[in-house]
Design a protein around this motif. Structure first.
Motif, short mmCIF file in Angstrom:
data_model
loop_
_atom_site.label_atom_id
_atom_site.label_comp_id
_atom_site.label_asym_id
_atom_site.label_seq_id
_atom_site.Cartn_x
_atom_site.Cartn_y
_atom_site.Cartn_z
N UNK A 154 39.75 11.84 32.60
CA UNK A 154 38.62 10.93 32.02
C UNK A 154 39.64 10.09 33.46
N UNK A 155 38.21 9.00 33.44
CA UNK A 155 39.13 7.93 34.42
C UNK A 155 39.17 6.64 33.14
N UNK A 156 39.73 5.87 33.35
CA UNK A 156 40.01 4.43 32.99
C UNK A 156 40.51 3.55 33.36
N UNK A 157 39.91 2.47 33.09
CA UNK A 157 40.62 1.24 33.44
C UNK A 157 40.98 0.36 32.59
N UNK A 183 32.98 1.07 30.46
CA UNK A 183 32.92 0.17 31.69
C UNK A 183 31.47 0.28 32.38
N UNK A 184 31.20 0.76 32.26
CA UNK A 184 29.79 0.89 32.79
C UNK A 184 28.58 0.68 32.35
N UNK A 221 34.62 -1.30 38.51
CA UNK A 221 33.33 -0.54 37.91
C UNK A 221 33.55 0.34 39.59
N UNK A 222 33.28 -0.22 41.05
CA UNK A 222 32.87 0.79 42.11
C UNK A 222 34.80 1.61 42.30
N UNK A 223 35.88 1.23 41.37
CA UNK A 223 37.30 1.77 41.30
C UNK A 223 36.98 2.71 41.70
#
Length: 180
Positions: free
Chosen positions: A2-5, A82-83, A172-174
């Motif tokens: 998964x991708x996280x911020x 985030x989205x 979000x772009x990253x």
């Protein structure tokens, strides 16, 4: 994977709690995070991890403490969350006039009644805010330096970290670039 911020609260502000982003990336990679990207100097990181979200926050906070000797809280959101933060914003960034800004406070725990009362007492006719489940959206119509609401926001405490709209969109772009 998964991708996280992750957003670190209170680093590289006014010369205090200095954390070089290259060293932060290294610290995160050493605890097993992948494709770590940072954005500007305020502790924004995007990465991939196999760890469940619930385990990431304490892991990141410990890595910061161990590496930099700083006790900093970290707000973390999945790329999907985030989205949703962006899609749920009640203010339209395309209609902002000069000096107007949208700021988003990312909560690390539910907003307390005391914090909610501080914000409500700080409200005036110029600025406004909207509370969501894990975020607070702020619309400042003039400089935050002259804002009663911004002053109240500072009194809420360590349970949130704030980012401006442009930073939120860039992160979000990253995250999308990492996911692809």
């Amino acid at each position: 994977m998964a991708v996280y911020i992750a957003l670190i609260r209170g680093i590289n502000v006014g010369g205090h709690n200095k954390v070089p982003m290259a060293e932060l990336r290294d610290a995160y990679e050493k605890i097993g995070l992948r494709q770590v990207k940072t954005y500007i100097q305020s502790g924004n990181a995007v990465f991939e991890s196999e760890q469940p979200e619930a385990q990431l926050r304490p892991l990141l906070e410990k890595a910061i403490s161990d590496r930099f000797g700083i006790s900093a809280s970290v707000a973390i959101r999945s790329a999907a969350q985030w989205e949703n933060v962006i899609a749920s914003c009640p203010y339209d960034a395309r209609t902002l006039l000069e000096k107007q800004t949208i700021q988003i406070a990312f909560l690390t725990e539910p907003l307390s009644e005391k914090a909610a009362n501080i914000l409500e007492a700080s409200k005036d006719e110029r600025d406004e805010y909207a509370v969501a489940e894990s975020e607070i959206y702020f619309l400042f119509r003039q400089s935050m330096l002259d804002s009663k609401l911004a002053n109240g926001m500072q009194k809420v405490g360590r349970s949130m970290t704030v980012r401006n709209w442009n930073t939120v969109v860039k992160l979000a772009e990253l995250s999308r670039a990492i996911a692809n």
